[in-house]
Design a protein around this motif. Structure first.
Motif, short mmCIF file in Angstrom:
data_model
loop_
_atom_site.label_atom_id
_atom_site.label_comp_id
_atom_site.label_asym_id
_atom_site.label_seq_id
_atom_site.Cartn_x
_atom_site.Cartn_y
_atom_site.Cartn_z
N UNK A 173 0.82 -1.21 0.00
CA UNK A 173 0.00 0.00 0.00
C UNK A 173 0.86 1.26 0.00
N UNK A 174 0.39 2.26 -0.75
CA UNK A 174 1.04 3.57 -0.77
C UNK A 174 -0.05 4.62 -0.85
N UNK A 175 -0.14 5.45 0.21
CA UNK A 175 -1.18 6.47 0.33
C UNK A 175 -2.57 5.87 0.13
N UNK A 176 -2.75 4.67 0.67
CA UNK A 176 -4.06 4.03 0.65
C UNK A 176 -4.39 3.28 -0.61
N UNK A 177 -3.49 3.28 -1.59
CA UNK A 177 -3.73 2.56 -2.82
C UNK A 177 -2.68 1.47 -2.99
N UNK A 178 -2.98 0.52 -3.88
CA UNK A 178 -2.06 -0.59 -4.10
C UNK A 178 -0.98 -0.18 -5.09
N UNK A 179 0.25 -0.49 -4.71
CA UNK A 179 1.42 -0.19 -5.54
C UNK A 179 2.02 -1.51 -6.00
N UNK A 180 2.28 -1.65 -7.29
CA UNK A 180 2.86 -2.87 -7.86
C UNK A 180 4.33 -2.62 -8.17
N UNK A 181 5.19 -3.52 -7.74
CA UNK A 181 6.62 -3.39 -8.01
C UNK A 181 6.97 -4.06 -9.33
N UNK A 182 7.82 -3.38 -10.11
CA UNK A 182 8.26 -3.95 -11.38
C UNK A 182 9.77 -3.74 -11.52
N UNK A 183 10.48 -4.83 -11.69
CA UNK A 183 11.92 -4.75 -11.92
C UNK A 183 12.17 -4.33 -13.37
N UNK A 184 13.02 -3.33 -13.55
CA UNK A 184 13.30 -2.80 -14.89
C UNK A 184 14.82 -2.70 -15.06
N UNK A 185 15.47 -3.80 -15.42
CA UNK A 185 16.93 -3.79 -15.54
C UNK A 185 17.43 -2.85 -16.64
N UNK A 186 16.60 -2.54 -17.64
CA UNK A 186 17.01 -1.63 -18.71
C UNK A 186 16.89 -0.16 -18.30
N UNK A 187 16.30 0.09 -17.14
CA UNK A 187 16.14 1.46 -16.61
C UNK A 187 15.48 2.36 -17.67
N UNK A 188 14.27 1.98 -18.05
CA UNK A 188 13.55 2.72 -19.07
C UNK A 188 12.69 3.83 -18.48
N UNK A 189 13.22 4.52 -17.49
CA UNK A 189 12.52 5.66 -16.91
C UNK A 189 13.57 6.69 -16.52
N UNK A 190 13.12 7.89 -16.24
CA UNK A 190 14.05 8.99 -16.08
C UNK A 190 14.67 9.16 -14.71
N UNK A 191 13.96 8.79 -13.66
CA UNK A 191 14.45 9.02 -12.31
C UNK A 191 15.56 8.05 -11.93
N UNK A 192 16.29 8.39 -10.88
CA UNK A 192 17.35 7.51 -10.39
C UNK A 192 16.78 6.50 -9.41
N UNK A 193 17.12 5.24 -9.61
CA UNK A 193 16.73 4.20 -8.66
C UNK A 193 15.34 3.66 -8.87
N UNK A 194 14.32 4.51 -8.74
CA UNK A 194 12.94 4.07 -8.87
C UNK A 194 12.06 5.24 -9.27
N UNK A 195 10.95 4.93 -9.92
CA UNK A 195 10.02 5.96 -10.34
C UNK A 195 8.61 5.40 -10.35
N UNK A 196 7.67 6.22 -9.87
CA UNK A 196 6.27 5.82 -9.83
C UNK A 196 5.60 6.21 -11.15
N UNK A 197 4.96 5.23 -11.78
CA UNK A 197 4.27 5.44 -13.04
C UNK A 197 2.82 4.97 -12.91
N UNK A 198 1.98 5.49 -13.78
CA UNK A 198 0.60 5.06 -13.84
C UNK A 198 0.37 4.41 -15.20
N UNK A 199 -0.18 3.21 -15.20
CA UNK A 199 -0.41 2.51 -16.47
C UNK A 199 -1.85 2.03 -16.54
N UNK A 200 -2.33 1.89 -17.76
CA UNK A 200 -3.69 1.41 -17.99
C UNK A 200 -3.76 -0.09 -17.73
#
Length: 291
Positions: free
Chosen positions: A123-150
């Motif tokens: 849980x994060x701020x009352x909602x469910x958060x899903x963890x996804x390992x991304x070895x290719x680091x296809x996002x901009x932030x360092x370490x981890x980044x929260x995204x919203x997907x359909x």
């Protein structure tokens, strides 16, 4: 109400040090149904045996607190053990209800154990958060980044989304590595959110906070000192914002009233009118255990 009796069931109240053992009546050999790890006295409440931590101090009344450890009782130095036993019997139903509630909550907590792997949920701020390992680091932030997907939905259903925390770790990462990255990210979010909410509520009370520190206490969610120092448990980010706001308002209110008197709760109410409901959620909702 017993003239010596005062209740304290507040998650923000500090733990008391153990006292010297005071021997009570000889107890049967039956093991206690509820036992505090620092128990030095026992009482039979109806058919339930409760072993509790008892100590004395500079106070005016008998106080009770129920935590994950069990029942703790504090009394003035001049109060007799007979008075303590009478107070316990007078409020036996209240004590037993709180002990059972605490045990049920711990059972729910045990079910909240996180398996640190790709696809894990928390849980994060009352909602469910899903963890996804991304070895290719296809996002901009360092370490981890929260995204919203359909999320795929049936044709007759409304479109849905979910929160995904992408982590730049290989799929061979150990559970400990995943946990540490997620915890670091959550703590960064906690500090940012706490500062925003402190800055929002403090002017409404006419107080100033001077310093914010994150804590990792097992059962205590926050504390405040007269010098304006605030400590807040980073694990509060598991709860929804209304609960988090209650804790922030609670601690800021201590900068005006450094006790839990009716005047203190009136102060909290000016910031969070439904504070009682949020306080109940804080005590009843299960959050993940961090090993």
């Amino acid at each position: 109400m017993h003239p010596l009796l005062r209740f304290t069931l507040d998650l923000f109240e500090p733990n008391q040090p153990p006292a010297q053992v005071e021997k009570g009546p000889v107890a049967p050999k039956k093991a206690a149904d509820f036992s505090h790890p620092q128990a030095n006295r026992e009482v039979l409440l109806g058919q339930t045996r409760v072993a509790y931590a008892f100590n004395r101090g500079q106070r005016r009344s008998i106080g009770f607190s129920v935590s994950v450890d069990g029942l703790a009782v504090r009394a003035p130095k001049w109060v007799t053990l007979r008075d303590v036993d009478a107070a316990l019997q007078a409020k036996a139903s209240w004590i037993l209800r709180k002990l059972h509630d605490s045990r049920e909550r711990q059972t729910r907590l045990a079910d909240q154990h996180i398996v640190w792997q790709d696809g894990a949920e928390l849980p994060f701020l009352g909602q469910t958060l899903v963890l996804r390992l991304d070895p290719e680091h296809r996002f901009g932030a360092a370490g981890a980044q929260l995204l919203t997907e359909d999320v795929a939905a049936a044709p007759d259903q409304a479109a849905q989304t979910r929160q995904v925390l992408c982590i730049s770790l290989s799929r061979q990462a150990t559970p400990e590595q995943i946990r540490d990255v997620v915890q670091a990210w959550l703590m960064r979010q906690a500090k940012r959110i706490f500062q925003e909410r402190l800055d929002h509520f403090a002017p409404l009370l006419g107080v100033q906070w001077k310093k914010l520190a994150l804590s990792n206490a097992g059962t205590r969610w926050g504390s405040a000192r007269v010098d304006g120092s605030i400590r807040l448990n980073w694990r509060l980010v598991h709860f929804k914002m209304s609960v988090l706001d209650y804790v922030v308002a609670h601690e800021l209110s201590h900068l005006r009233v450094m006790d839990h008197s009716p005047r203190f709760w009136d102060t909290v109410r000016t910031l969070v009118p439904d504070y009682a409901a949020q306080r109940a959620l804080l005590k009843s909702e299960a959050v993940p255990k961090w090993d």
